[in-house]
Write a protein that holds these residues in place. Structure first.
Motif, PDB file in Angstrom:
ATOM      1  N   GLU A 157       0.813  -1.215   0.000  1.00 43.63           N
ATOM      2  CA  GLU A 157       0.000   0.000   0.000  1.00 43.63           C
ATOM      3  C   GLU A 157       0.847   1.267   0.000  1.00 43.63           C
ATOM      4  OE1 GLU A 157      -3.107   0.134   2.909  1.00 43.63           O
ATOM      5  OE2 GLU A 157      -3.681  -1.951   2.591  1.00 43.63           O
ATOM      6  N   PHE A 158       2.125   1.142   0.358  1.00 45.33           N
ATOM      7  CA  PHE A 158       2.998   2.309   0.418  1.00 45.33           C
ATOM      8  C   PHE A 158       3.956   2.383  -0.774  1.00 45.33           C
ATOM      9  CE2 PHE A 158       1.584   2.004   4.786  1.00 45.33           C
ATOM     10  CZ  PHE A 158       1.401   3.338   5.136  1.00 45.33           C
ATOM     11  N   ILE A 159       3.780   1.498  -1.749  1.00 38.43           N
ATOM     12  CA  ILE A 159       4.618   1.546  -2.952  1.00 38.43           C
ATOM     13  C   ILE A 159       3.935   2.435  -3.973  1.00 38.43           C
ATOM     14  CG2 ILE A 159       5.608   0.207  -4.842  1.00 38.43           C
ATOM     15  CD1 ILE A 159       5.797  -2.166  -2.959  1.00 38.43           C
ATOM     16  N   PRO A 160       4.575   3.539  -4.374  1.00 39.41           N
ATOM     17  CA  PRO A 160       3.935   4.467  -5.325  1.00 39.41           C
ATOM     18  C   PRO A 160       3.831   3.875  -6.717  1.00 39.41           C
ATOM     19  CG  PRO A 160       6.189   5.157  -4.861  1.00 39.41           C
ATOM     20  CD  PRO A 160       5.912   4.002  -3.954  1.00 39.41           C
ATOM     21  N   ALA A 161       3.086   4.559  -7.583  1.00 42.79           N
ATOM     22  CA  ALA A 161       2.848   4.050  -8.936  1.00 42.79           C
ATOM     23  C   ALA A 161       3.936   4.461  -9.915  1.00 42.79           C
ATOM     24  CB  ALA A 161       1.485   4.539  -9.447  1.00 42.79           C
ATOM     25  N   ALA A 162       4.476   5.660  -9.778  1.00 41.06           N
ATOM     26  CA  ALA A 162       5.418   6.189 -10.768  1.00 41.06           C
ATOM     27  C   ALA A 162       6.819   5.629 -10.546  1.00 41.06           C
ATOM     28  CB  ALA A 162       5.448   7.712 -10.696  1.00 41.06           C
ATOM     29  N   LEU A 163       7.544   5.405 -11.647  1.00 46.70           N
ATOM     30  CA  LEU A 163       8.899   4.849 -11.561  1.00 46.70           C
ATOM     31  C   LEU A 163       9.811   5.764 -10.751  1.00 46.70           C
ATOM     32  CD1 LEU A 163      11.206   2.938 -12.287  1.00 46.70           C
ATOM     33  CD2 LEU A 163      11.417   4.142 -14.486  1.00 46.70           C
ATOM     34  N   GLY A 164       9.746   7.066 -10.990  1.00 46.50           N
ATOM     35  CA  GLY A 164      10.608   7.982 -10.265  1.00 46.50           C
ATOM     36  C   GLY A 164      10.402   7.909  -8.764  1.00 46.50           C
ATOM     37  N   GLU A 165       9.150   7.835  -8.340  1.00 47.66           N
ATOM     38  CA  GLU A 165       8.848   7.760  -6.912  1.00 47.66           C
ATOM     39  C   GLU A 165       9.272   6.407  -6.342  1.00 47.66           C
ATOM     40  OE1 GLU A 165       4.698   8.577  -6.806  1.00 47.66           O
ATOM     41  OE2 GLU A 165       4.945  10.749  -6.835  1.00 47.66           O
ATOM     42  N   ARG A 166       9.101   5.352  -7.127  1.00 49.90           N
ATOM     43  CA  ARG A 166       9.540   4.033  -6.657  1.00 49.90           C
ATOM     44  C   ARG A 166      11.059   4.005  -6.490  1.00 49.90           C
ATOM     45  NH1 ARG A 166       5.842  -0.358 -10.132  1.00 49.90           N
ATOM     46  NH2 ARG A 166       3.890   0.093  -9.026  1.00 49.90           N
ATOM     47  N   THR A 167      11.759   4.578  -7.455  1.00 52.42           N
ATOM     48  CA  THR A 167      13.217   4.598  -7.386  1.00 52.42           C
ATOM     49  C   THR A 167      13.688   5.401  -6.183  1.00 52.42           C
ATOM     50  OG1 THR A 167      13.352   4.381  -9.792  1.00 52.42           O
ATOM     51  CG2 THR A 167      15.301   5.172  -8.658  1.00 52.42           C
ATOM     52  N   ALA A 168      13.038   6.525  -5.933  1.00 51.21           N
ATOM     53  CA  ALA A 168      13.406   7.346  -4.777  1.00 51.21           C
ATOM     54  C   ALA A 168      13.182   6.578  -3.480  1.00 51.21           C
ATOM     55  CB  ALA A 168      12.597   8.638  -4.784  1.00 51.21           C
ATOM     56  N   LEU A 169      12.070   5.859  -3.386  1.00 50.16           N
ATOM     57  CA  LEU A 169      11.803   5.076  -2.182  1.00 50.16           C
ATOM     58  C   LEU A 169      12.825   3.950  -2.039  1.00 50.16           C
ATOM     59  CD1 LEU A 169      10.079   4.413   0.267  1.00 50.16           C
ATOM     60  CD2 LEU A 169       8.492   3.176  -1.239  1.00 50.16           C
ATOM     61  N   PHE A 170      13.200   3.329  -3.162  1.00 54.46           N
ATOM     62  CA  PHE A 170      14.204   2.264  -3.123  1.00 54.46           C
ATOM     63  C   PHE A 170      15.531   2.794  -2.592  1.00 54.46           C
ATOM     64  CE2 PHE A 170      17.516  -0.221  -5.507  1.00 54.46           C
ATOM     65  CZ  PHE A 170      17.348  -1.418  -4.818  1.00 54.46           C
ATOM     66  N   ARG A 171      15.919   3.972  -3.035  1.00 49.95           N
ATOM     67  CA  ARG A 171      17.160   4.563  -2.521  1.00 49.95           C
ATOM     68  C   ARG A 171      17.050   4.844  -1.027  1.00 49.95           C
ATOM     69  NH1 ARG A 171      17.062   7.559  -7.458  1.00 49.95           N
ATOM     70  NH2 ARG A 171      16.177   9.354  -6.349  1.00 49.95           N
ATOM     71  N   SER A 172      15.880   5.312  -0.592  1.00 48.48           N
ATOM     72  CA  SER A 172      15.699   5.607   0.829  1.00 48.48           C
ATOM     73  C   SER A 172      15.753   4.332   1.673  1.00 48.48           C
ATOM     74  CB  SER A 172      14.357   6.320   1.058  1.00 48.48           C
ATOM     75  OG  SER A 172      14.331   7.571   0.408  1.00 48.48           O
ATOM     76  N   VAL A 173      15.111   3.279   1.181  1.00 47.66           N
ATOM     77  CA  VAL A 173      15.077   2.017   1.932  1.00 47.66           C
ATOM     78  C   VAL A 173      16.480   1.421   2.040  1.00 47.66           C
ATOM     79  CG1 VAL A 173      14.224  -0.363   1.873  1.00 47.66           C
ATOM     80  CG2 VAL A 173      12.666   1.527   1.401  1.00 47.66           C
ATOM     81  N   THR A 174      17.275   1.532   0.973  1.00 44.86           N
ATOM     82  CA  THR A 174      18.613   0.922   0.976  1.00 44.86           C
ATOM     83  C   THR A 174      19.684   1.858   1.527  1.00 44.86           C
ATOM     84  OG1 THR A 174      18.937   1.612  -1.340  1.00 44.86           O
ATOM     85  CG2 THR A 174      18.088  -0.620  -0.952  1.00 44.86           C
ATOM     86  N   ALA A 175      19.297   3.075   1.905  1.00 41.26           N
ATOM     87  CA  ALA A 175      20.292   4.018   2.418  1.00 41.26           C
ATOM     88  C   ALA A 175      20.876   3.567   3.745  1.00 41.26           C
ATOM     89  CB  ALA A 175      19.670   5.405   2.564  1.00 41.26           C
ATOM     90  N   SER A 176      20.088   2.854   4.538  1.00 38.66           N
ATOM     91  CA  SER A 176      20.540   2.468   5.874  1.00 38.66           C
ATOM     92  C   SER A 176      20.965   1.011   5.962  1.00 38.66           C
ATOM     93  CB  SER A 176      19.414   2.722   6.887  1.00 38.66           C
ATOM     94  OG  SER A 176      18.255   1.981   6.551  1.00 38.66           O
ATOM     95  N   ARG A 177      20.984   0.306   4.827  1.00 36.30           N
ATOM     96  CA  ARG A 177      21.384  -1.103   4.851  1.00 36.30           C
ATOM     97  C   ARG A 177      22.141  -1.451   3.579  1.00 36.30           C
ATOM     98  NH1 ARG A 177      15.419  -4.012   4.644  1.00 36.30           N
ATOM     99  NH2 ARG A 177      14.322  -2.046   4.730  1.00 36.30           N
ATOM    100  N   ASP A 178      23.303  -2.014   3.762  1.00 31.96           N
ATOM    101  CA  ASP A 178      24.127  -2.445   2.634  1.00 31.96           C
ATOM    102  C   ASP A 178      23.404  -3.569   1.898  1.00 31.96           C
ATOM    103  OD1 ASP A 178      26.382  -1.231   1.825  1.00 31.96           O
ATOM    104  OD2 ASP A 178      27.782  -2.542   2.854  1.00 31.96           O
ATOM    105  N   THR A 179      23.117  -3.360   0.628  1.00 34.31           N
ATOM    106  CA  THR A 179      22.307  -4.314  -0.126  1.00 34.31           C
ATOM    107  C   THR A 179      23.014  -4.696  -1.414  1.00 34.31           C
ATOM    108  OG1 THR A 179      20.306  -3.253   0.743  1.00 34.31           O
ATOM    109  CG2 THR A 179      20.025  -4.737  -1.131  1.00 34.31           C
ATOM    110  N   LEU A 180      23.010  -5.989  -1.725  1.00 38.23           N
ATOM    111  CA  LEU A 180      23.531  -6.486  -2.991  1.00 38.23           C
ATOM    112  C   LEU A 180      22.378  -6.670  -3.962  1.00 38.23           C
ATOM    113  CD1 LEU A 180      25.743  -7.773  -4.814  1.00 38.23           C
ATOM    114  CD2 LEU A 180      25.194  -9.966  -3.719  1.00 38.23           C
ATOM    115  N   VAL A 181      22.509  -6.094  -5.150  1.00 38.64           N
ATOM    116  CA  VAL A 181      21.516  -6.263  -6.207  1.00 38.64           C
ATOM    117  C   VAL A 181      22.204  -6.931  -7.390  1.00 38.64           C
ATOM    118  CG1 VAL A 181      19.896  -5.122  -7.763  1.00 38.64           C
ATOM    119  CG2 VAL A 181      20.255  -4.214  -5.456  1.00 38.64           C
ATOM    120  N   VAL A 182      21.670  -8.055  -7.836  1.00 41.02           N
ATOM    121  CA  VAL A 182      22.218  -8.774  -8.986  1.00 41.02           C
ATOM    122  C   VAL A 182      21.174  -8.773 -10.098  1.00 41.02           C
ATOM    123  CG1 VAL A 182      23.079 -10.976  -9.859  1.00 41.02           C
ATOM    124  CG2 VAL A 182      23.692 -10.224  -7.548  1.00 41.02           C
TER     125      VAL A 182
END
Length: 693
Positions: free
Chosen positions: A141-166
């Motif tokens: 319910e808190f995932i936005p519809a637009a790609l830009g907003e999703r990308t911004a939220l993804f950066r915020s979520v991963t800002a405090s945790r080291d994450t590997l993306v493959v």
């Protein structure tokens, strides 16, 4: 709720001028502080990178480069691993990830194969980001519809945790740039070097075919006897490609009486053929491996060649008529040409290596078209029924549907595995099948199986709407409109255009939504079911409200209300009355909005339509607040928050707390406002949303 509405109307009007008073502020703040939030889901750190194969040799130099890049990385570093198809790029990354200490990436390991979400060459990057956010614990319910907003939220979520993306099988830099974590590492595999990523500081690691020594070591790991250097010849003939060598190993494993020289002779003096671009084709070896498979496994291999999607479940394999489905799936795994795909839904999924899938498509070119048509029709029928069951699980049997219920039960459809048992699991299954379903819709449209097309589109509404897959919805419903026109189903065309308009509405493309609704409106005179008219008027009202035309919205919602009342649709009457109240509120008519919301709330209490109560309570609170009735507004917002919390409606709970906080601010009740802000932060934390988002 009905008594509450009546009581609210009797409260003396307060002036919201900085000296308004909320009776019992400590009591109200205490209610907020003691509010029991929906239980947060278990915190599961994602580990999605495919498991490494045991057959892996002599990539020490490349592994060292990966380790060096990992230890020397800065914020958002990128590594590109490039090489031929079948050279072992994914296996290299999988082995490296398996050796990386868990504390190096406490945020987890995220994985996506872009071939699974590629549509006509383009990648649904927004869908990939949304999947990553859900894996990292963000509530849908808190995932936005637009790609830009999703990308911004993804950066915020991963800002405090080291994450590997493959990311596997990237073709362009633009496909992966939105997937760079704020802290951590993005590792991309591609058949090209993606030079544009060098501008982003990407480290390039080229993976070459195995040299003779490494290739011989791999061969000796599964066939020791090599008296006359046949292993070296085999490596040369296979071009040093691990995938080709493993396929030869599988061929020999099924022929224990043969030796390496026999495999060399089978390949011929020239070995693997070269393609026009100079790369090596492994099809000759895959031909050998394919012919060595048991008949049921060959049939499964053919199924992968026919299917437009990328993954299969056991139920789909059985529906396609593959005998001994479980054994056949196991054979492909053992042969190292397929992998298990980890998804959030229940059933086990299988996917072929992309090079192998391409070979499977070559194999079925030699088979009769009638065989292909029969298999794809069976798969389509399976999906039509399974998706209809999922729709019913998510939205309940009372939803207005143009298609009849499935004739086969879910147990009959999937006798050997459970696809889903409730609405939440059904939604996860639909999401995991999303790419397959859209690809299947295209095939069904090409084959003119129009009834299947529109039925699938109608049943996919809960997935597209709740998970905000608006781009997929646009593609699907354009096909649905074509299907409706070919079958002469005006009622279906109206529904398809309405659902397409809702997708455009979700994207904020109001002009496109209006065009579809106007086209649907022209067809309403040809149908007698007033629910279709009400449906169009409702969506037109939503678009008008979003476009800040509240009077138009009010007129349209009122017409939709009349249409639902004519059909004695109790839930529809409540929903449209709620919409009317929203339009009245937006149009500066708070007393009328309060009266309408109160009427709807009374109906909801009477009929047990509890899910509507938080929505209505929020409108009541907003209307009361505008009327200056601060105490009543606070009580309405508080009740809405309590009702939303009890029903695990995250977004509505967040909205109710926001309204209550605004009421507290206007009354200068610092204690209540602070309590609302603290509870909202707690809610968002539990929903996986960082503070400030």
């Amino acid at each position: 709720m009905g008594e509450h509405s009546g009581g609210a109307s009797a409260v003396t009007h307060n002036s919201v001028s900085g000296n308004a008073v909320i009776a019992g502020p400590l009591v109200m703040a205490g209610r907020v502080e003691s509010l029991t939030l929906p239980a947060a889901p278990p915190c599961v750190t994602p580990r999605q990178v495919p498991r490494p194969s045991a057959l892996f040799v002599n990539r020490a130099e490349e592994l060292q480069k990966l380790r060096a890049a990992e230890s020397d990385r800065g914020a958002g570093r990128i590594i590109v691993v490039s090489g031929l198809g079948g050279v072992g790029k994914t296996q290299l990354v999988a082995h490296w990830a398996a050796r990386v200490l868990e504390q190096s990436f406490p945020g987890g390991h995220l994985y996506a194969d872009l071939e699974e979400v590629r549509r006509d060459g383009a990648v649904d990057v927004g869908g990939v980001v949304a999947g990553f956010l859900r894996s990292l614990g963000v509530h849908p319910e808190f995932i936005p519809a637009a790609l830009g907003e999703r990308t911004a939220l993804f950066r915020s979520v991963t800002a405090s945790r080291d994450t590997l993306v493959v990311i596997d099988n990237a073709r362009q830099a633009a496909e992966v740039r939105p997937l760079v974590p704020a802290t951590g590492l993005l590792v991309v595999t591609s058949r090209t070097k993606l030079p544009a990523l060098s501008m982003d500081g990407a480290v390039q690691i080229a993976l070459d075919p195995l040299d003779q020594g490494a290739g011989v070591e791999l061969v000796h790991s599964w066939r020791v006897a090599d008296s006359d250097g046949a292993a070296a010849a085999l490596v040369r003939l296979c071009g040093g490609l691990p995938l080709a060598l493993r396929a030869v190993g599988e061929w020999l494993a099924r022929r224990p009486h043969l030796g390496l020289n026999d495999a060399v002779r089978a390949l011929g003096a020239d070995g693997l053929p070269r393609l026009e671009d100079g790369t090596t084709s492994v099809n000759a070896v895959l031909d050998m491996a394919y012919m060595s498979l048991p008949a049921p496994t060959r049939r499964l291999y053919q199924l992968f060649g026919w299917l437009p999607g990328t993954t299969v479940t056991g139920s789909l394999v059985r529906a396609a008529g593959v005998p001994d489905a479980d054994e056949a799936m196991g054979d492909l795994l053992t042969a190292n040409v397929a992998i298990l795909v980890e998804t959030a839904d229940r059933p086990r999924r299988l996917r072929l290596h992309d090079v192998v899938r391409a070979h499977a498509r070559e194999v079925v070119r030699e088979l009769r078209d009638a065989e292909r048509d029969a298999v794809l029709r069976a798969v389509t029928d399976f999906y039509v029924a399974a998706v209809a069951h999922a729709d019913i699980r998510v939205l309940g049997p009372g939803r207005f549907r143009l298609q009849p219920p499935p004739t086969r039960s879910l147990d009959e459809l999937c006798a050997n595995e459970t696809l889903f048992t409730n609405g939440a699991e059904a939604l996860e299954w639909l999401d995991a099948e999303r790419g397959n379903l859209l690809a299947m819709l295209r095939i069904a449209t090409e084959e003119r199986w129009y009834d299947a097309v529109w039925k699938l589109c109608e049943s996919l509404w809960p997935l597209y709407h709740s998970r905000k897959h608006h781009a997929d919805s646009v593609d699907a419903h354009r096909m649905g409109i074509e299907a409706a026109q070919w079958t002469g189903r005006t009622d279906v065309e109206i529904r398809m255009r309405n659902q397409l308009a809702r997708a455009f509405y979700g994207l904020g493309s109001y002009d496109e939504a209006t065009r579809e609704l106007d086209a649907a409106g022209e067809l309403l005179g040809s149908v007698t079911d007033t629910r279709l008219s009400g449906m169009i008027w409702e969506t037109q009202g939503l678009v008008a409200l979003a476009a800040r035309r509240p009077e138009d919205a009010h007129t349209l919602f009122a017409r939709a209300l009349e249409a639902n009342a004519a059909r004695n649709d109790g839930h529809g009457v409540i929903v449209q009355t709620y919409n009317v109240a929203q339009a009245l509120l937006a149009g500066g008519r708070p007393q009328e909005a309060l009266d309408a919301a109160g009427q709807a709330a009374a109906l909801a209490v009477e009929s047990g339509d509890d899910a509507m109560l938080p929505r209505l309570g929020i409108v009541q609170a907003q209307a009361l607040h505008r009327l200056g009735r601060v105490e009543a507004a606070a009580e309405a917002a508080m009740r809405a928050a309590e009702q939303a919390a009890a029903r695990k409606l995250y977004a509505k709970l967040d909205q109710a707390l926001e309204v209550l906080g605004e009421v507290a601010a206007s009354a200068e009740d610092a204690r209540l406002r602070a309590a609302c802000e603290a509870k909202s932060r707690e809610l968002r934390r539990d929903a996986g949303v960082p503070s400030g988002e």
